[in-house]
Design a protein around this motif. Structure first.
Motif, PDB file in Angstrom:
ATOM      1  N   GLU A 336      41.779  38.003  57.741  1.00  0.00           N
ATOM      2  CA  GLU A 336      42.517  39.259  57.728  1.00  0.00           C
ATOM      3  C   GLU A 336      41.792  40.271  56.859  1.00  0.00           C
ATOM      4  O   GLU A 336      41.812  41.458  57.119  1.00  0.00           O
ATOM      5  CB  GLU A 336      43.904  39.028  57.148  1.00  0.00           C
ATOM      6  CG  GLU A 336      44.752  38.115  57.963  1.00  0.00           C
ATOM      7  CD  GLU A 336      45.834  38.878  58.685  1.00  0.00           C
ATOM      8  OE1 GLU A 336      46.559  39.607  58.025  1.00  0.00           O
ATOM      9  OE2 GLU A 336      45.915  38.734  59.921  1.00  0.00           O
ATOM     10  N   VAL A 337      41.195  39.751  55.802  1.00  0.00           N
ATOM     11  CA  VAL A 337      40.479  40.635  54.886  1.00  0.00           C
ATOM     12  C   VAL A 337      38.988  40.458  55.151  1.00  0.00           C
ATOM     13  O   VAL A 337      38.431  39.404  54.906  1.00  0.00           O
ATOM     14  CB  VAL A 337      40.801  40.277  53.422  1.00  0.00           C
ATOM     15  CG1 VAL A 337      39.997  41.138  52.471  1.00  0.00           C
ATOM     16  CG2 VAL A 337      42.282  40.422  53.159  1.00  0.00           C
ATOM     17  N   GLU A 338      38.372  41.461  55.715  1.00  0.00           N
ATOM     18  CA  GLU A 338      36.942  41.379  56.011  1.00  0.00           C
ATOM     19  C   GLU A 338      36.197  42.371  55.130  1.00  0.00           C
ATOM     20  O   GLU A 338      36.664  43.471  54.882  1.00  0.00           O
ATOM     21  CB  GLU A 338      36.677  41.749  57.482  1.00  0.00           C
ATOM     22  CG  GLU A 338      37.143  40.714  58.487  1.00  0.00           C
ATOM     23  CD  GLU A 338      36.127  39.610  58.711  1.00  0.00           C
ATOM     24  OE1 GLU A 338      35.116  39.569  57.958  1.00  0.00           O
ATOM     25  OE2 GLU A 338      36.338  38.808  59.636  1.00  0.00           O
ATOM     26  N   GLU A 339      35.023  41.966  54.703  1.00  0.00           N
ATOM     27  CA  GLU A 339      34.168  42.891  53.972  1.00  0.00           C
ATOM     28  C   GLU A 339      33.556  43.843  54.997  1.00  0.00           C
ATOM     29  O   GLU A 339      33.093  43.393  56.038  1.00  0.00           O
ATOM     30  CB  GLU A 339      33.060  42.087  53.301  1.00  0.00           C
ATOM     31  CG  GLU A 339      32.764  42.515  51.897  1.00  0.00           C
ATOM     32  CD  GLU A 339      31.891  41.483  51.194  1.00  0.00           C
ATOM     33  OE1 GLU A 339      30.773  41.278  51.667  1.00  0.00           O
ATOM     34  OE2 GLU A 339      32.348  40.901  50.198  1.00  0.00           O
ATOM     35  N   SER A 340      33.568  45.131  54.711  1.00  0.00           N
ATOM     36  CA  SER A 340      32.981  46.024  55.705  1.00  0.00           C
ATOM     37  C   SER A 340      31.462  45.834  55.694  1.00  0.00           C
ATOM     38  O   SER A 340      30.880  45.505  54.669  1.00  0.00           O
ATOM     39  CB  SER A 340      33.363  47.476  55.418  1.00  0.00           C
ATOM     40  OG  SER A 340      32.434  48.062  54.554  1.00  0.00           O
ATOM     41  N   PRO A 341      30.826  46.040  56.837  1.00  0.00           N
ATOM     42  CA  PRO A 341      29.389  45.722  56.949  1.00  0.00           C
ATOM     43  C   PRO A 341      28.540  46.531  55.969  1.00  0.00           C
ATOM     44  O   PRO A 341      27.508  46.055  55.501  1.00  0.00           O
ATOM     45  CB  PRO A 341      29.049  46.084  58.395  1.00  0.00           C
ATOM     46  CG  PRO A 341      30.298  46.485  59.069  1.00  0.00           C
ATOM     47  CD  PRO A 341      31.405  46.526  58.093  1.00  0.00           C
ATOM     48  N   VAL A 420      34.022  48.211  49.118  1.00  0.00           N
ATOM     49  CA  VAL A 420      33.137  47.491  48.191  1.00  0.00           C
ATOM     50  C   VAL A 420      33.152  45.998  48.516  1.00  0.00           C
ATOM     51  O   VAL A 420      34.034  45.509  49.220  1.00  0.00           O
ATOM     52  CB  VAL A 420      33.556  47.714  46.715  1.00  0.00           C
ATOM     53  CG1 VAL A 420      33.451  49.186  46.363  1.00  0.00           C
ATOM     54  CG2 VAL A 420      34.955  47.184  46.461  1.00  0.00           C
ATOM     55  N   THR A 421      32.164  45.274  47.991  1.00  0.00           N
ATOM     56  CA  THR A 421      32.106  43.839  48.263  1.00  0.00           C
ATOM     57  C   THR A 421      33.227  43.128  47.498  1.00  0.00           C
ATOM     58  O   THR A 421      33.609  43.541  46.394  1.00  0.00           O
ATOM     59  CB  THR A 421      30.759  43.231  47.838  1.00  0.00           C
ATOM     60  OG1 THR A 421      30.593  43.469  46.447  1.00  0.00           O
ATOM     61  CG2 THR A 421      29.608  43.838  48.611  1.00  0.00           C
ATOM     62  N   LEU A 422      33.740  42.084  48.097  1.00  0.00           N
ATOM     63  CA  LEU A 422      34.842  41.351  47.485  1.00  0.00           C
ATOM     64  C   LEU A 422      34.438  40.773  46.133  1.00  0.00           C
ATOM     65  O   LEU A 422      35.186  40.804  45.162  1.00  0.00           O
ATOM     66  CB  LEU A 422      35.295  40.221  48.417  1.00  0.00           C
ATOM     67  CG  LEU A 422      36.026  40.649  49.683  1.00  0.00           C
ATOM     68  CD1 LEU A 422      36.244  39.460  50.602  1.00  0.00           C
ATOM     69  CD2 LEU A 422      37.358  41.289  49.326  1.00  0.00           C
ATOM     70  N   LYS A 423      33.218  40.265  46.087  1.00  0.00           N
ATOM     71  CA  LYS A 423      32.770  39.615  44.862  1.00  0.00           C
ATOM     72  C   LYS A 423      32.729  40.608  43.696  1.00  0.00           C
ATOM     73  O   LYS A 423      33.266  40.336  42.626  1.00  0.00           O
ATOM     74  CB  LYS A 423      31.379  39.016  45.105  1.00  0.00           C
ATOM     75  CG  LYS A 423      30.860  38.154  43.976  1.00  0.00           C
ATOM     76  CD  LYS A 423      29.617  37.394  44.437  1.00  0.00           C
ATOM     77  CE  LYS A 423      28.759  36.960  43.275  1.00  0.00           C
ATOM     78  NZ  LYS A 423      29.432  36.075  42.333  1.00  0.00           N
ATOM     79  N   SER A 424      32.134  41.781  43.960  1.00  0.00           N
ATOM     80  CA  SER A 424      32.009  42.757  42.870  1.00  0.00           C
ATOM     81  C   SER A 424      33.384  43.258  42.437  1.00  0.00           C
ATOM     82  O   SER A 424      33.599  43.613  41.289  1.00  0.00           O
ATOM     83  CB  SER A 424      31.121  43.921  43.306  1.00  0.00           C
ATOM     84  OG  SER A 424      31.732  44.648  44.355  1.00  0.00           O
ATOM     85  N   LEU A 425      34.331  43.289  43.384  1.00  0.00           N
ATOM     86  CA  LEU A 425      35.688  43.734  43.059  1.00  0.00           C
ATOM     87  C   LEU A 425      36.399  42.673  42.205  1.00  0.00           C
ATOM     88  O   LEU A 425      36.928  42.965  41.126  1.00  0.00           O
ATOM     89  CB  LEU A 425      36.469  43.974  44.354  1.00  0.00           C
ATOM     90  CG  LEU A 425      37.974  44.237  44.233  1.00  0.00           C
ATOM     91  CD1 LEU A 425      38.217  45.590  43.584  1.00  0.00           C
ATOM     92  CD2 LEU A 425      38.658  44.178  45.594  1.00  0.00           C
TER      93      LEU A 425
END
Lengths: 590, 607
Positions: A336-341, A420-425
């Motif tokens: 459901e939660v995708e990182e945008s390209p 933004v990237t999930l990891k950095s968030l």
């Protein structure tokens, strides 16, 4: 309780992968194509040898024994042993290579599943059943491994052996060959029918076994409740009902296979009898030598094994295709939660959090949040207050993107968190979830979970702030105490404090505390609050709490009512202006 | 959350070390004691087993008969050019094959039937036994481990009992018979052929020794793999929240790789062994050909004997291969059997005494008399606790985490037995009555609001399965469940997802309160029943409960003092002792620990 929760997320491309499951499984062999090709080449050579060896025996019997030629006998036997050595060596290589390739396939499949699971967002894991995922990553992957390894190889071996034997038989004596192969179509039909009856049956058995496991698992996990309500007897009855249902299915499968496997053998042995009888007549009529007849029967003897295996492999392939479907269902699941390209890393943040007209609907059915807008400035403590189920935890869960809003926008430092990237968030957010999950590891490892490189000093400092240091050092092994079965059993409050330490160690700019101290006694809670007050300075904090003593210290309080913001402001504002807040406050003071 | 397969276990959750997952079985391959005890499960079906054994003997006999018929066909019919005899022999062979079909089908069916039946019986026994075990067992054992006992270990035992033993018996018998037949056909040739057997034994011994280690290692690794996966699945939200996906993935790959490599090693080992057996078989064939061939050339034996020998030699090595395969099964079955028997042997810590009476209708007086308790020896949790609760009273237990409040609740429900002293209900020692009759009259809302998979209604009616929808809704109203249920599309038929993922913790607590309310207990125990419920809802529940509890006894454990202010008696527990006892205002006036707690919560800072 008998039924397991249904899978409500339908797969629109269901039919598509049903057909491709087997092919897709074989796609995983692609990286190991060299070794796979070598395996199949070895299989063919072995088959060739298996066809040649009876010829040797025939030659030995005819030329060596019947014609009394000891030299031919000696050379023949030497040749026979030589060929056998080659076959044994190839047999080893074949086994080793095919096992290696298929083990690598299962290794890759499991890694792929794991990677996917780690990526899938909370809504997937809310619905997924742990038991299902476990059985898919273990049993189903094993089935695919069997398919890509031994099953298809055996099938290939059997088919080519059949073909080669047939050619050899035709070359020796076409008439006898046709006679020998007469039963093959019948055999093929019986094997096919067996497979088609057995497959759905074995799927039912698997399903029933899963039900049985679920009943057991639920019973064990709810042991306290079962005992407290004295429901042991009805639990036993339920289990026995499912157990008997399982037995009925198993018994049916047993009957099917007990009838079919010997039948396959029987049909195969009819061939041998036919050959002895008809071939024997031909020998009597001098149309065939005795050696040829012996060779013929030897060939047929060689076919018995592979034919028997057909009966095992056919249902295995059928089951593997079902397994493939189950595995690809996980691999194809969309998060459901995708990182945008074109997501970029979130730069070091100040901690300015803004919700703009955020709505959230759980699986399109239940509206949880309704037009939520607010902002939190760096250094502020924001408290969320409201009735059970009013959406407090959901707001917390939206900030690190565990779920995405159905509409509206959340921004940190004016950057939409979906850019933004999930990891950095998530690296800049510290969170204490409502339910505490610790890993079976030492306390030290648990606290350092988010920061594996943390020093002992940092870990101790975090534990001190969370008021956990004292009880940890009170244990015999201190920070090296194992959490879990062989270690200490921690009380709910102690677990929560370790979870708080874990979040604090990250030194995050944004701190999310979702009812983080519900199981902690008042005195300890107060100590944690004092420590947090220092730590929260300069950070943005969101706090969900039931106890007003926790809420009161917030800079800003949001009172939620059935998913929308009823009122917001400071403690003083709300006390004076909000009936609801005043009611909550006074009820607690009552 | 916290799926229990791996939520907190050293055996299942290998985070730091992979080395500690051995089977802890002393490595005996064939333990007679275990087999004998397990055979007791076969006993009820001895008729079928006997029939299977007879069928097996018939199969073996017929299997041996066919090559002999071939020999006669060659020697006496074909060589003698006797057509009618050949016809007759062909018919015999066909009949023998048909016989094999019938007897082996019968044997397969009976053996598998008994196997599955024993499996079902063992599972039922284990499940029943688990219901008898007291909470002490369940608190100390990880659910996943117990599940693997009941599901996987039991099915390996089934393999050993049904297929394994019979294969062992049948193959040994077959081997013996082949030896006898070969000896009687031609003793000299047979003895020369048997010269391969010592080599065979040597090869098997070497293989067996190494296979034992290798296959045991594969089991260790796969246990580590399951454990790691289960553990990470239960902690997946934490992994994501802390952005530790990569580290966890790397760790999983490591465990996964170890599993892959030991499997390749183990299977490679058997692929060294099996071609070796094959080669030895061919060597035996060569011996038959060479010595038999020369003897036939010299006219010492007939060609038919050589051909029959060739057939017997081939059949000789098949059971040898099967037996060595069985070896691996035996390994795991023995380990599994040991663990299952261990579980069946575990005695419940809390037992109904032999002359236990049925507890009659409880009035509700509870007395703890000089109670001492320790979960583990020499680690006292409670000492010298004395407490009297009048029928219909509400007693609140307060104090810091770990002080012993939940333990008192565990003793009143008799989940555990006191180490010293006694717990009395209506002046009856709880150890003198049956657990069932006692607990049927008690309700518990425990710290962890566990809900079963099923609908909300299923969960509320758990303690009273025949409750009507009206009763369910009435109980739901008391617990304020109706408030949020009305908002759900399926209302009371809403399915609860695993770990209650679709409900908030507070909502789960409310459902578990409704469950206790519907059970209509004489004594109600609420252990932090509302810790995650908001204040407004909590007070509403309290008002409803107060009416409900008017003539019932209740023990309430809570951190929030607002929950306990109205209790008839408040006990402050500290380090396993009751340090203060009395009503709210009495305790405040006392100026002790209670007053401190109260001050902290309400008057701590200026508002």
């Amino acid at each position: 309780m008998i039924k397991t929760a249904q899978q409500p997320i339908p797969h629109q491309n269901e039919l598509q992968w049903r057909n491709n499951a087997l092919l897709r499984a074989f796609d995983f062999l692609r990286p190991y194509r060299k070794i796979s090709v070598a395996t199949y080449v070895a299989a063919m050579i072995i088959n060739l040898l298996s066809v040649v060896i009876p010829q040797f025996i025939r030659w030995i019997v005819d030329a060596g024994i019947t014609d009394r030629r000891t030299d031919i006998l000696a050379w023949g036997i030497a040749g026979l042993l030589g060929l056998t050595v080659v076959r044994s060596v190839l047999g080893f290589l074949l086994g080793h290579w095919s096992e290696k390739a298929s083990q690598y396939v299962s290794y890759d499949l499991r890694n792929a599943i794991y990677k996917k699971l780690a990526m899938l967002s909370f809504s997937y894991h809310d619905y997924a059943e742990t038991g299902q995922i476990l059985s898919r990553s273990l049993t189903d992957v094993e089935r695919i491994r069997f398919l890509t390894g031994r099953a298809v190889l055996r099938l290939f071996q059997a088919a080519t052996l059949l073909l080669a034997t047939f050619v050899a038989l035709v070359l020796m004596n076409a008439e006898l060959a046709v006679l020998a192969m007469l039963t093959m179509p019948v055999l093929g039909y019986v094997a096919y029918r067996f497979g088609s009856i057995y497959r759905p049956l074995s799927l039912d058995i698997q399903q029933q076994e899963a039900v049985l496991t679920t009943v057991l698992e639920q019973n064990l996990r709810g042991a306290r409740i079962v005992k407290a309500f004295a429901r042991e007897n009805s639990e036993i009855q339920r289990f026995e009902a499912e157990n008997e249902a399982w037995f009925t299915l198993s018994e049916r499968a047993v009957r099917v296979s007990a009838n079919n496997m010997p039948l396959i053998n029987f049909i195969a042995s009819i061939s041998t009898v036919l050959i002895i009888w008809y071939g024997g007549m031909q020998v009597i009529n001098n149309a065939l030598t005795l050696g040829e007849l012996v060779a013929f029967t030897t060939y047929l003897g060689q076919l018995v094994g592979p034919i028997r295996r057909f009966g095992v492999i056919i249902p295995a392939i059928a089951m593997a295709s079902a397994s493939g479907e189950r595995i690809f269902e996980i691999l194809d699941a969309e998060s459901e939660v995708e990182e945008s390209p074109d997501a970029t890393d979130l730069p070091a943040i100040e901690g300015y959090v803004r919700f703009e007209n955020v709505n959230f609907t759980y699986f399109g059915r239940r509206q949880i949040l309704d037009d939520i807008s607010f902002e939190a400035k760096p250094g502020q403590v924001l408290a969320l207050l409201g009735m059970t189920g009013s959406g407090k935890s959901t707001i917390i869960n939206l900030i690190p993107r565990f779920y995405d809003p159905t509409s509206g926008r959340i921004a940190i430092d004016s950057i939409d968190i979906r850019d933004v990237t999930l990891k950095s968030l998530r690296e800049q957010i510290g969170i204490v979830l409502q339910e505490t999950t610790l890993f079976a590891a030492t306390i030290r490892e648990n606290i350092a979970f988010g920061v594996p490189e943390a020093t002992d000093e940092q870990i101790i400092a975090a534990a001190k702030s969370a008021q956990a240091h004292d009880f940890i050092t009170g244990m015999a092994d201190g920070y090296d105490t194992d959490v879990g079965e062989r270690g200490v059993t921690l009380s709910g409050g102690q677990k929560q404090r370790i979870a708080i330490a874990r979040a604090l160690l990250k030194n995050p700019r944004i701190l999310l505390l979702d009812d983080a101290t519900s199981s902690v006694d008042t005195e300890t809670e107060q100590l944690i609050q004092l420590a947090l007050q220092n730590l929260m300075r300069g950070r943005t904090s969101f706090v969900v709490a039931q106890r007003l003593s926790t809420v009161r210290m917030a800079d800003h309080i949001i009172v939620l009512d059935k998913g929308h913001i009823a009122v917001q402001g400071t403690h003083r504002d709300l006390l004076n202006n909000s009936g609801l807040y005043a009611e909550i406050y006074h009820r607690q003071l009552r | 959350m916290g799926f229990s397969i791996g939520s907190a276990s050293a055996e299942m959750g290998p985070r730091q070390s992979l080395e500690s997952y051995s089977d802890k079985v002393d490595g005996q391959v064939f333990n007679v004691g275990i087999v004998v005890r397990l055979l007791a499960y076969v006993r009820p079906y001895w008729c079928r087993m006997l029939l299977a054994l007879i069928a097996m003997l018939a199969t073996t006999g017929l299997t041996l008969l066919v090559p002999y018929l071939v020999k006669i066909a060659i020697d006496e019919a074909i060589v003698e050019a006797d057509q009618s005899r050949l016809n007759l022999l062909a018919v015999f062979m066909l009949l023998a094959s048909l016989g094999i079909y019938v007897t082996s089908a019968l044997q397969d069916y009976l053996l598998s039937w008994v196997g599955q039946r024993v499996l079902a019986d063992l599972r039922a026994d284990l499940f029943t036994h688990l219901q008898r075990l007291s909470l002490g067992y369940h608190d100390k054992h990880i659910v996943g481990v117990t599940i693997s006992r009941v599901i996987s270990d039991v099915s390996v035992i089934n393999q050993l009992l049904s297929q394994g033993l019979v294969t062992l018996l049948g193959d040994t018998l077959l081997l013996g018979s082949i030896v006898v037949v070969m000896l009687s056909l031609n003793a000299q040739l047979a003895l020369i052929t048997f010269s391969i057997i010592p080599v065979m034994f040597l090869a098997t011994a070497v293989y067996a020794r190494r296979a034992k280690v290798a296959f045991r290692r594969t089991r260790e690794r796969v246990a580590a793999l399951v454990g790691n996966l289960a553990e990470d699945l239960s902690g997946i939200r934490v992994i994501q929240a802390f952005a530790q996906e990569r580290v966890s993935q790397e760790h999983f790959e490591e465990v996964n790789r170890a599993n892959r490599d030991v499997n390749i090693d183990a299977v490679t080992l058997s692929f060294v062994f099996l071609p070796t057996v094959e080669f030895l078989g061919m060597l035996a064939t060569a011996i038959v050909l060479w010595f038999g061939g020369r003897a036939a050339t010299d006219g010492d034996i007939t060609l038919g004997v050589v051909v029959a020998f060739l057939a017997y030699v081939t059949r000789f090595f098949q059971p040898v291969q099967e037996l060595s395969q069985l070896y691996a099964t035996m390994q795991t079955a023995m380990a599994g059997g040991e663990r299952v028997l261990q579980l069946l042997k575990t005695e419940p810590e809390v037992l109904d005494s032999e002359d236990a009476l049925e507890m009659s209708a409880i009035e509700g007086r509870i007395e703890l008399r000089d109670v001492g308790f320790e979960y583990m020896a020499s680690l006292p949790v409670l000492h010298n606790v004395n407490l009297e609760i009048g029928a219909g009273d509400t007693v609140a237990l307060v104090g810091p985490t770990g002080a012993g409040k939940s333990t008192i609740a565990n003793l009143v429900t008799r989940f555990y037995d006191v180490t010293s002293g006694a717990v009395l209900i209506d002046d009856i020692d709880v150890r003198t009555v049956t657990q069932r009759s006692l607990r049927r009259q008690m309700g518990l809302v425990s710290q962890d609001p566990f809900l079963f998979a099923g609908t909300i209604a299923d969960n509320i009616r758990f303690g009273k399965p025949d409750a009507s929808p009206e009763e369910i809704e009435a109980a739901a109203r008391v617990a304020n469940v109706d408030n949020f249920v009305e908002m759900l599309p399926d209302r009371y038929d809403t399915r609860i997802l695993e770990d209650g993922a679709n409900l908030s913790v507070g909502q789960r607590q409310l459902i578990s309160i409704a469950r206790a309310v519907l059970a209509d207990p004489r004594i109600l125990i609420m252990d932090e029943a509302t810790s995650s419920v908001d204040v407004v809802t909590e007070t509403l529940i309290q008002e409803a409960l107060e009416r409900l509890l008017e003539d019932r006894t209740a023990i309430v454990i809570a951190h929030r003092l607002s929950t306990i202010i109205n209790a008839d008696q408040i006990c402050v527990i500290h380090n396993g002792e009751i340090v203060e006892k009395g009503r709210h205002d009495e305790l405040l006036a006392l100026g002790g620990l209670y007053e401190t707690l109260y001050e902290r919560q309400f008057v701590g800072e200026p508002s």
